[in-house]
Design an enzyme around this catalytic site. Sequence first.
Site, PDB file in Angstrom:
ATOM      1  N   SER A  25       0.838  -1.197   0.000  1.00  5.64           N
ATOM      2  CA  SER A  25       0.000   0.000   0.000  1.00  5.64           C
ATOM      3  C   SER A  25       0.882   1.259   0.000  1.00  5.64           C
ATOM      4  CB  SER A  25      -0.930  -0.066   1.222  1.00  5.64           C
ATOM      5  OG  SER A  25      -1.952   0.875   1.137  1.00  5.64           O
ATOM      6  N   ASP A  68      -8.457  -5.171  -5.877  1.00  2.00           N
ATOM      7  CA  ASP A  68      -8.176  -3.954  -5.112  1.00  2.00           C
ATOM      8  C   ASP A  68      -9.028  -2.821  -5.689  1.00  2.00           C
ATOM      9  OD1 ASP A  68      -6.971  -1.624  -3.921  1.00  2.00           O
ATOM     10  OD2 ASP A  68      -5.133  -2.777  -3.618  1.00  2.00           O
ATOM     11  N   HIS A  90      -7.702  -5.052  -1.415  1.00  2.00           N
ATOM     12  CA  HIS A  90      -6.488  -4.361  -0.973  1.00  2.00           C
ATOM     13  C   HIS A  90      -5.817  -5.106   0.182  1.00  2.00           C
ATOM     14  CE1 HIS A  90      -3.691  -1.094  -0.754  1.00  2.00           C
ATOM     15  NE2 HIS A  90      -3.911  -0.959   0.533  1.00  2.00           N
TER      16      HIS A  90
END
Lengths: 344, 344
Positions: free
Chosen positions: B135, B289, B318
């Site tokens: 991320s 995601d 995600h």
Amino acid sequence: MQTPDGEVLERDYKLYDLGNIVLQSGKTLENAQIAYKTYGTLKDDKSNVIVYPTWFTGFISDNEWLIGDNMALDPNKYFIIVVAAFGNSQSTSPSNTGLGPNFPNITLYDNVVNQYRLVTELFGITSIELVVGWSMGAQQTFQWACLYPDMVKRIAPMCGSSKTAQNNFVFLEGVKYPLLNSVDFHDGHYTSKPYKGLQSVARVYSGWGFSQPFYNVEEWKKLGFNSLEEFEKGFWENFFYKRDPNNLLCMLWTWQHADLSSNPVYNNDQRLALASIKAKAYVMPCNYDLYFTPDVNQMEVSQMPNAEFVEIISIWGHFAADGLNPVDTQFVDEKLKELLSISV
Amino acid sequence: MQTPDGEVLERDYKLYDLGNIVLQSGKTLENAQIAYKTYGTLKDDKSNVIVYPTWFTGFISDNEWLIGDNMALDPNKYFIIVVAAFGNSQSTSPSNTGLGPNFPNITLYDNVVNQYRLVTELFGITSIELVVGWSMGAQQTFQWACLYPDMVKRIAPMCGSSKTAQNNFVFLEGVKYPLLNSVDFHDGHYTSKPYKGLQSVARVYSGWGFSQPFYNVEEWKKLGFNSLEEFEKGFWENFFYKRDPNNLLCMLWTWQHADLSSNPVYNNDQRLALASIKAKAYVMPCNYDLYFTPDVNQMEVSQMPNAEFVEIISIWGHFAADGLNPVDTQFVDEKLKELLSISV
């Protein structure tokens, strides 16, 4: 006509008095009214009826983009009844009853059985050529078709499902809490419009209403905005600033709990409810819809005896069927013409 | 060790003093410190280094799921340095400086050039086997590789992009405003934790962090929750209640404005920055995601001279690369082993 604050300046719709109605919850909604507007002329044999419910937050006028000369919903040919869902500020709502946060919960069934009363009691209609709706209007469309299978000949639910999927419920939790927890909501007892809360709703909705590529190719420029921030304010904030927060929460509850089978007729048997739909159906999701995802519609189509899966391919996502993008509007209109041309 | 309120009970990480640092904004961050923790032993020739930055809101300990005996990041083999991004509450942050809402904006570049100082000044390291991150940690990973192309031999950015796409920026606006507009945020001058604001953030994040099918098949049951509401509270609210709101906003700004080329080296030329990455790269998005979408990574891979697109197929979206789902963790770990086995 509405001001940006949602104040009604001039009423261009009619109200049908339902009297006191008992809701699914067991509570009574007193002096309930359904707002509606008609387009075109009802034939003597009442054979040209289209019913077109409103969507979450939608005013009656928000449905008009799909109605027009030479369009599928041509008022020269059809008698089109736009019916407003409870809580939309025109039908009986938190904002026009003084009930505010104490307004009772309204179900999908509550909406449709009372729309049926309007259609039958007021107009004496017994057959409907098409029920069409977008988003929460699509949910009402499904509900119409399974509650009145011998009356509804065709349906076109656009970007909506017969039962709200869990991902969709979760998305709406993310709309609800920012409003509930906002500095100006005051548990629904606000005395002036809670713009901060509505701004939060707008900013959350922004990411969901359109698709990821919609933003990445800056498709919003086609709506006349010059910057993302201008779009966020001019489109999204302006959109929600016109709405009343308690009305939003009323309709949001309806949406979160929408299920065409959650009623005395189908007793939560979704398969039976879907299988009972006799209408010729074009079930029309958008491939990029982030909350009413197409896979849910595919499942529904597989359970319906006379349904086709007609996908709108568009990066406009959920808003592909809201009349904003001429390309999508043309596609939808052509598909509705096709559907209406099928003998049923 | 942190209490649910985020209070540090026992510090199990170290701090590196950077002194007063001038940020990209031109502002000075006084007595800046980077928090870090190392795992394993640095070889005499310093040839076994892995750098592993933290993610948005992530504490150092949140990275530990990927480190372990017989895993790719095996401390028996590698010297793994977990470095904390500014604003994470362990490195210099709004919460530990008293600056609160007056904390200066931190860029991706600000983070990485100072992590470089830690790695070189403190440890004298000149070569890195792998930079890996999830991320916002993936964004730092990209930044490392283009700023220090002769130093970084391999990278594995997971569920993150080199530049924050507009859809991702919009999603984060929907996280930010509910916090700013919450009843207890008080423009960042809260004296007790604004749980209402954090609850809104949690409820918004819930819909984005995992995928639509994750909810629709009730995959959260695998995390031990018995109902959706239990998951919303036990996972999401508990997650954000541990965070400080001004810290969240600090890191959110970094994320929203992340761009590996927005610095004096690349002058906003993203193509040049990507083309300058010499590292062997496994760019690893998750197919589901919703904000770091795989198409962005595909574009990046096409611009990088030595990169492969390695997709994680998972409805965990995600959070596929956050160590929560054993199947995804195994896939990621195997791919990292494969990457580390490639001679560079």
